[in-house]
Design an enzyme around this catalytic site. Structure first.
Site, PDB file in Angstrom:
ATOM      1  N   PHE A 160     -16.218  17.277  23.706  1.00 44.66           N
ATOM      2  CA  PHE A 160     -14.876  17.282  23.105  1.00 44.66           C
ATOM      3  C   PHE A 160     -13.846  18.021  23.949  1.00 44.66           C
ATOM      4  O   PHE A 160     -12.760  18.325  23.465  1.00 44.66           O
ATOM      5  CB  PHE A 160     -14.944  17.917  21.703  1.00 44.66           C
ATOM      6  CG  PHE A 160     -15.905  17.222  20.787  1.00 44.66           C
ATOM      7  CD1 PHE A 160     -15.522  16.078  20.090  1.00 44.66           C
ATOM      8  CD2 PHE A 160     -17.208  17.677  20.632  1.00 44.66           C
ATOM      9  CE1 PHE A 160     -16.415  15.407  19.259  1.00 44.66           C
ATOM     10  CE2 PHE A 160     -18.110  17.021  19.797  1.00 44.66           C
ATOM     11  CZ  PHE A 160     -17.715  15.888  19.115  1.00 44.66           C
ATOM     12  N   LEU A 161     -14.183  18.330  25.219  1.00 47.72           N
ATOM     13  CA  LEU A 161     -13.250  19.125  26.021  1.00 47.72           C
ATOM     14  C   LEU A 161     -11.933  18.389  26.225  1.00 47.72           C
ATOM     15  O   LEU A 161     -11.872  17.166  26.238  1.00 47.72           O
ATOM     16  CB  LEU A 161     -13.867  19.479  27.382  1.00 47.72           C
ATOM     17  CG  LEU A 161     -14.100  18.381  28.428  1.00 47.72           C
ATOM     18  CD1 LEU A 161     -12.856  18.017  29.204  1.00 47.72           C
ATOM     19  CD2 LEU A 161     -15.178  18.817  29.381  1.00 47.72           C
ATOM     20  N   ALA A 263       6.158  14.533  18.786  1.00 48.80           N
ATOM     21  CA  ALA A 263       6.598  13.160  19.045  1.00 48.80           C
ATOM     22  C   ALA A 263       7.093  13.036  20.477  1.00 48.80           C
ATOM     23  O   ALA A 263       7.503  14.017  21.089  1.00 48.80           O
ATOM     24  CB  ALA A 263       7.707  12.792  18.073  1.00 48.80           C
ATOM     25  N   CYS A 271      -9.127   8.864  27.861  1.00 46.99           N
ATOM     26  CA  CYS A 271      -9.942   8.955  26.644  1.00 46.99           C
ATOM     27  C   CYS A 271      -9.314   8.278  25.429  1.00 46.99           C
ATOM     28  O   CYS A 271      -9.793   7.240  24.987  1.00 46.99           O
ATOM     29  CB  CYS A 271     -10.240  10.417  26.328  1.00 46.99           C
ATOM     30  SG  CYS A 271     -11.329  11.169  27.565  1.00 46.99           S
TER      31      CYS A 271
HETATM   32  N1  LIG Z   1     -12.219  13.526  30.897  1.00 45.96           N
HETATM   33  C1  LIG Z   1     -12.361  14.108  29.735  1.00 45.96           C
HETATM   34  O1  LIG Z   1     -11.533  14.927  29.328  1.00 45.96           O
HETATM   35  C2  LIG Z   1     -13.533  13.777  28.850  1.00 45.96           C
HETATM   36  C3  LIG Z   1     -13.783  14.585  27.747  1.00 45.96           C
HETATM   37  C4  LIG Z   1     -14.837  14.239  26.886  1.00 45.96           C
HETATM   38  C5  LIG Z   1     -15.592  13.109  27.134  1.00 45.96           C
HETATM   39  N2  LIG Z   1     -15.298  12.343  28.210  1.00 45.96           N
HETATM   40  C6  LIG Z   1     -16.154  11.177  28.468  1.00 45.96           C
HETATM   41  O2  LIG Z   1     -16.990  11.559  29.552  1.00 45.96           O
HETATM   42  C7  LIG Z   1     -17.289  10.449  30.386  1.00 45.96           C
HETATM   43  C8  LIG Z   1     -16.869  10.760  31.801  1.00 45.96           C
HETATM   44  O3  LIG Z   1     -15.466  10.902  31.831  1.00 45.96           O
HETATM   45  P1  LIG Z   1     -14.724  11.520  33.091  1.00 45.96           P
HETATM   46  O4  LIG Z   1     -13.319  11.676  32.698  1.00 45.96           O
HETATM   47  O5  LIG Z   1     -15.474  12.675  33.615  1.00 45.96           O
HETATM   48  O6  LIG Z   1     -14.862  10.300  34.130  1.00 45.96           O
HETATM   49  P2  LIG Z   1     -14.705  10.350  35.718  1.00 45.96           P
HETATM   50  O7  LIG Z   1     -14.390   8.977  36.147  1.00 45.96           O
HETATM   51  O8  LIG Z   1     -13.802  11.479  36.109  1.00 45.96           O
HETATM   52  O9  LIG Z   1     -16.170  10.772  36.231  1.00 45.96           O
HETATM   53  C9  LIG Z   1     -17.272   9.929  36.156  1.00 45.96           C
HETATM   54  C10 LIG Z   1     -18.140  10.177  37.388  1.00 45.96           C
HETATM   55  O10 LIG Z   1     -19.356   9.444  37.259  1.00 45.96           O
HETATM   56  C11 LIG Z   1     -19.703   8.950  38.539  1.00 45.96           C
HETATM   57  N3  LIG Z   1     -20.640   7.816  38.400  1.00 45.96           N
HETATM   58  C12 LIG Z   1     -20.378   6.531  38.059  1.00 45.96           C
HETATM   59  N4  LIG Z   1     -21.514   5.815  38.036  1.00 45.96           N
HETATM   60  C13 LIG Z   1     -22.518   6.658  38.366  1.00 45.96           C
HETATM   61  C14 LIG Z   1     -23.916   6.507  38.499  1.00 45.96           C
HETATM   62  N5  LIG Z   1     -24.508   5.331  38.288  1.00 45.96           N
HETATM   63  N6  LIG Z   1     -24.640   7.571  38.860  1.00 45.96           N
HETATM   64  C15 LIG Z   1     -24.064   8.778  39.082  1.00 45.96           C
HETATM   65  N7  LIG Z   1     -22.744   8.986  38.961  1.00 45.96           N
HETATM   66  C16 LIG Z   1     -21.970   7.936  38.602  1.00 45.96           C
HETATM   67  C17 LIG Z   1     -18.386   8.569  39.166  1.00 45.96           C
HETATM   68  O11 LIG Z   1     -18.488   8.481  40.573  1.00 45.96           O
HETATM   69  C18 LIG Z   1     -17.491   9.713  38.684  1.00 45.96           C
HETATM   70  O12 LIG Z   1     -17.468  10.781  39.605  1.00 45.96           O
HETATM   71  C19 LIG Z   1     -16.580   9.269  29.736  1.00 45.96           C
HETATM   72  O13 LIG Z   1     -17.453   8.641  28.854  1.00 45.96           O
HETATM   73  C20 LIG Z   1     -15.450   9.925  28.958  1.00 45.96           C
HETATM   74  O14 LIG Z   1     -15.015   9.122  27.885  1.00 45.96           O
HETATM   75  C21 LIG Z   1     -14.315  12.658  29.083  1.00 45.96           C
HETATM   76  O1  LIG Z   2       1.184  16.276  19.790  1.00 48.05           O
HETATM   77  C1  LIG Z   2       0.779  15.654  20.772  1.00 48.05           C
HETATM   78  C2  LIG Z   2      -0.434  15.942  21.439  1.00 48.05           C
HETATM   79  C3  LIG Z   2      -0.818  15.175  22.528  1.00 48.05           C
HETATM   80  N1  LIG Z   2      -0.036  14.144  22.958  1.00 48.05           N
HETATM   81  C4  LIG Z   2      -0.486  13.315  24.095  1.00 48.05           C
HETATM   82  O2  LIG Z   2      -1.794  12.842  23.837  1.00 48.05           O
HETATM   83  C5  LIG Z   2      -2.510  12.638  25.045  1.00 48.05           C
HETATM   84  C6  LIG Z   2      -3.884  13.230  24.952  1.00 48.05           C
HETATM   85  O3  LIG Z   2      -3.818  14.635  24.870  1.00 48.05           O
HETATM   86  P1  LIG Z   2      -5.133  15.506  24.717  1.00 48.05           P
HETATM   87  O4  LIG Z   2      -5.892  15.005  23.555  1.00 48.05           O
HETATM   88  O5  LIG Z   2      -4.754  16.923  24.746  1.00 48.05           O
HETATM   89  O6  LIG Z   2      -5.850  15.139  26.086  1.00 48.05           O
HETATM   90  P2  LIG Z   2      -7.319  14.768  26.551  1.00 48.05           P
HETATM   91  O7  LIG Z   2      -7.648  15.742  27.615  1.00 48.05           O
HETATM   92  O8  LIG Z   2      -7.352  13.300  26.832  1.00 48.05           O
HETATM   93  O9  LIG Z   2      -8.313  15.080  25.335  1.00 48.05           O
HETATM   94  C7  LIG Z   2      -8.685  14.128  24.343  1.00 48.05           C
HETATM   95  O10 LIG Z   2      -9.688  13.258  24.810  1.00 48.05           O
HETATM   96  C8  LIG Z   2     -10.891  13.941  25.273  1.00 48.05           C
HETATM   97  C9  LIG Z   2     -11.821  12.876  25.820  1.00 48.05           C
HETATM   98  O11 LIG Z   2     -12.485  12.163  24.828  1.00 48.05           O
HETATM   99  C10 LIG Z   2     -11.498  14.692  24.096  1.00 48.05           C
HETATM  100  O12 LIG Z   2     -12.686  15.327  24.532  1.00 48.05           O
HETATM  101  C11 LIG Z   2     -10.486  15.699  23.564  1.00 48.05           C
HETATM  102  O13 LIG Z   2     -11.028  16.384  22.447  1.00 48.05           O
HETATM  103  C12 LIG Z   2      -9.219  14.936  23.161  1.00 48.05           C
HETATM  104  O14 LIG Z   2      -8.215  15.851  22.734  1.00 48.05           O
HETATM  105  C13 LIG Z   2      -1.631  13.224  26.157  1.00 48.05           C
HETATM  106  O15 LIG Z   2      -1.006  12.143  26.815  1.00 48.05           O
HETATM  107  C14 LIG Z   2      -0.630  14.076  25.409  1.00 48.05           C
HETATM  108  O16 LIG Z   2       0.617  14.171  26.076  1.00 48.05           O
HETATM  109  C15 LIG Z   2       1.155  13.847  22.295  1.00 48.05           C
HETATM  110  O17 LIG Z   2       1.861  12.904  22.676  1.00 48.05           O
HETATM  111  N2  LIG Z   2       1.535  14.611  21.226  1.00 48.05           N
END
Ligand SMILES: NC(=O)c1ccc[n+]([C@@H]2O[C@H](COP(=O)([O-])OP(=O)(O)OC[C@H]3O[C@@H](n4cnc5c(N)ncnc54)[C@H](O)[C@@H]3O)[C@@H](O)[C@H]2O)c1
Ligand SMILES: O=c1ccn([C@@H]2O[C@H](COP(=O)(O)OP(=O)(O)O[C@H]3O[C@H](CO)[C@@H](O)[C@H](O)[C@H]3O)[C@@H](O)[C@H]2O)c(=O)[nH]1
Length: 447
Positions: A160-161, A263, A271
């Site tokens: 959930f980061l 807003a 995500c």
């Molecule tokens: N970015 C976020 O804030 C966040 C937060 C919570 C959950 N998630 C979820 O986590 C997952 C990863 O997101 P992300 O933002 O880190 O994506 P990202 O694209 O930044 O990173 C994914 C990494 O996986 C690597 N990869 C792809 N195929 C591979 C394989 N077969 N073996 C090894 N490595 C491989 C890619 O090269 C890349 O470096 C997604 O499912 C996303 O929805 C992301």
């Molecule tokens: O009041 C608000 C709050 C956020 N945003 C926009 O919403 C988007 C997403 O923001 P935020 O949720 O903080 O960013 P992420 O880092 O994508 O995080 C979301 O997506 C992640 C990947 O799934 C989850 O892990 C997090 O819990 C969830 O907050 C951004 O474009 C923000 O500008 C608004 O427009 N209004």
């Protein structure tokens, strides 16, 4: 003996998770198929901009002077399989080209590569965001492919980061959710997360389907909250209300809460947009599509905000067209404190105006390289001041602290026309007006 941990996929999620696991005291081996990411990590550099991540990496990456040496990287699957007791799969799950559904091919490929090499007992833990039902299917595939068969087990532990707070959120999460099928899996995950659990972090144990659903429903709720306030912004514009005051007043009700009620031009990133679409697609497959039809509206309210900002900008430069007009865009990333431009509302608005003939110049504190890759034909400046030079209108589209701190008088001296449109509702209208600017915000016709 302490558990050994591997992290597969070192993007925004995986690089942070790997560094955080080392910080918690574990020996960690991380793998990615992208060589540039592995090279960066090996040198103690973060593969992306995330506050605090590089410091954490330098504290733990093996070979860096003074580091704990607990974090190593590799591109060798056999080494990964041999090393780990617990393997976290953190690869990307993007939206499929031309469809709403989630592209599971990266998760499947990573799981298969790992499984084929697993000759000893191990817990494989999915962290990627996946459609409900995926873990069930992947568990069967894992059991079939892994040479160690029954000693290899799957668990799902959604993440959930938030980007911009990834390190803090990983070390001190609001909650930990695990989908498990055995006491052994739960015990191993309690051991991994012993430190946050000791701090009082709730640890929720669920079945696979519920664990997967917690993640997609959490993001759906957040997206809905943002689109709700943006829908109210539309009504405020029609009725002459002020959405910022409205949101503040709503937020004082503890049942509603103040967060996620800002807003503006709406949500983007890697995500929220793709997760609500994948959720709708999966519900359709399950015959539960009616349950999520409201998410279609959430998505369309959100996408309308981008078009609305383009309309506001066109109106500001005369109402007819952008031809011959210079538009300064402050912000390219989807949110501040990140270099991530995936589905960025700011870049989308910049791109639309460019395609309509406007001369767009973008500046972003950290997102310039990624923006150039996605949209090489836009103009890019090296500072906010440079972007604003000669501009007929200034659009504030990502709420970086740096933009809030800008001196409107200094910018006013180089702009061609002093009109600023605040797409994030965070600039101080009085400061800009005092310096001779026309200030307009979304959902605040009288602000
Ligand atoms: N970015 C976020 O804030 C966040 C937060 C919570 C959950 N998630 C979820 O986590 C997952 C990863 O997101 P992300 O933002 O880190 O994506 P990202 O694209 O930044 O990173 C994914 C990494 O996986 C690597 N990869 C792809 N195929 C591979 C394989 N077969 N073996 C090894 N490595 C491989 C890619 O090269 C890349 O470096 C997604 O499912 C996303 O929805 C992301
Ligand atoms: O009041 C608000 C709050 C956020 N945003 C926009 O919403 C988007 C997403 O923001 P935020 O949720 O903080 O960013 P992420 O880092 O994508 O995080 C979301 O997506 C992640 C990947 O799934 C989850 O892990 C997090 O819990 C969830 O907050 C951004 O474009 C923000 O500008 C608004 O427009 N209004």
């Amino acid at each position: 003996m302490a558990l050994k941990i591997t992290v597969i996929g070192t993007g925004y999620l995986g690089a942070t998770h790997a560094a955080a696991m080392a910080e918690l005291g574990f020996e960690v081996l991380a793998l990615d198929v992208a060589k540039e990411k592995i090279d960066a990590l090996r040198a103690g550099r973060a593969p992306m901009y995330e506050p605090g991540l590089e410091e954490l990496l330098r504290r733990h990456v093996s070979g860096i002077e003074g580091s704990s040496g607990r974090l190593r990287v590799t591109m060798d699957w056999a080494e990964i399989a041999d090393f780990g007791d617990v393997h976290f799969v953190c690869v990307n799950t993007p939206q499929k080209q031309g469809e709403y559904a989630c592209d599971m091919s990266y998760v499947e490929s990573a799981m298969d590569s790992l499984a084929k090499h697993l000759g000893k007992a191990a817990l494989v833990v999915g962290k990627s965001t996946v459609p409900v039902g995926s873990a069930d299917r992947l568990a069967a595939r894992l059991a079939e492919l892994a040479p160690a068969g029954g000693e290899v087990e799957l668990a799902w532990n959604p993440e959930f980061l938030r980007e911009g707070f990834a390190v803090e959120d990983t070390l001190h999460p609001d909650r930990i959710v695990v989908g498990v099928r055995s006491e052994r899996a739960e015990r191993l995950l309690r051991e991994v997360y012993a430190s946050p659990i000791a701090e009082g972090t709730p640890f929720v144990v669920a079945d696979f389907a519920t664990a997967e659903l917690v993640k997609t429903s959490a993001n759906s709720f957040l997206a809905t909250k943002i689109s709700f306030i943006n829908a109210m912004a539309e009504v405020c514009e029609a009725a002459g209300g002020d959405v910022a005051t409205l949101a503040e007043a709503l937020g004082h009700d503890e049942r509603i809460g103040r967060k996620f009620l800002r807003a503006g031009i709406g949500f983007g990133g890697g995500c929220l947009p793709k997760d609500i679409r994948a959720f709708m697609a999966r519900a359709g497959e399950l015959g539960a599509d009616q349950a999520l039809t409201f998410l279609r509206e959430v998505d369309s309210v959100n996408m309308r905000r981008r078009g609305h900002m383009v309309d506001m900008a066109r109106e500001a430069v005369g109402g007819e067209s952008f031809l011959g007009k210079r538009v300064a865009v402050l912000g390219a990333t989807f949110k501040p404190d990140s270099d991530d431009v995936r589905d960025s509302p700011a870049l989308n608005v910049a791109g639309q105006i460019h395609l309509q003939g406007g001369q767009v110049t973008v500046y972003d504190p950290k997102g310039m390289d990624n923006a150039r890759l996605v949209f090489p034909t836009l103009g890019y400046a090296t500072s906010a001041l440079e972007a604003v030079r000669g501009a007929d209108v200034v659009l504030h589209l990502t709420e970086w602290r740096e933009f809030r701190d800008l001196d409107p008088a200094e910018l006013g001296a180089v702009a061609s026309v002093r009109t600023v449109l605040d797409g994030r509702n965070v600039l101080d209208p009085a400061r800009w007006r005092d310096a001779g600017w026309t200030y307009r915000a979304m959902g605040r016709p009288n602000a």
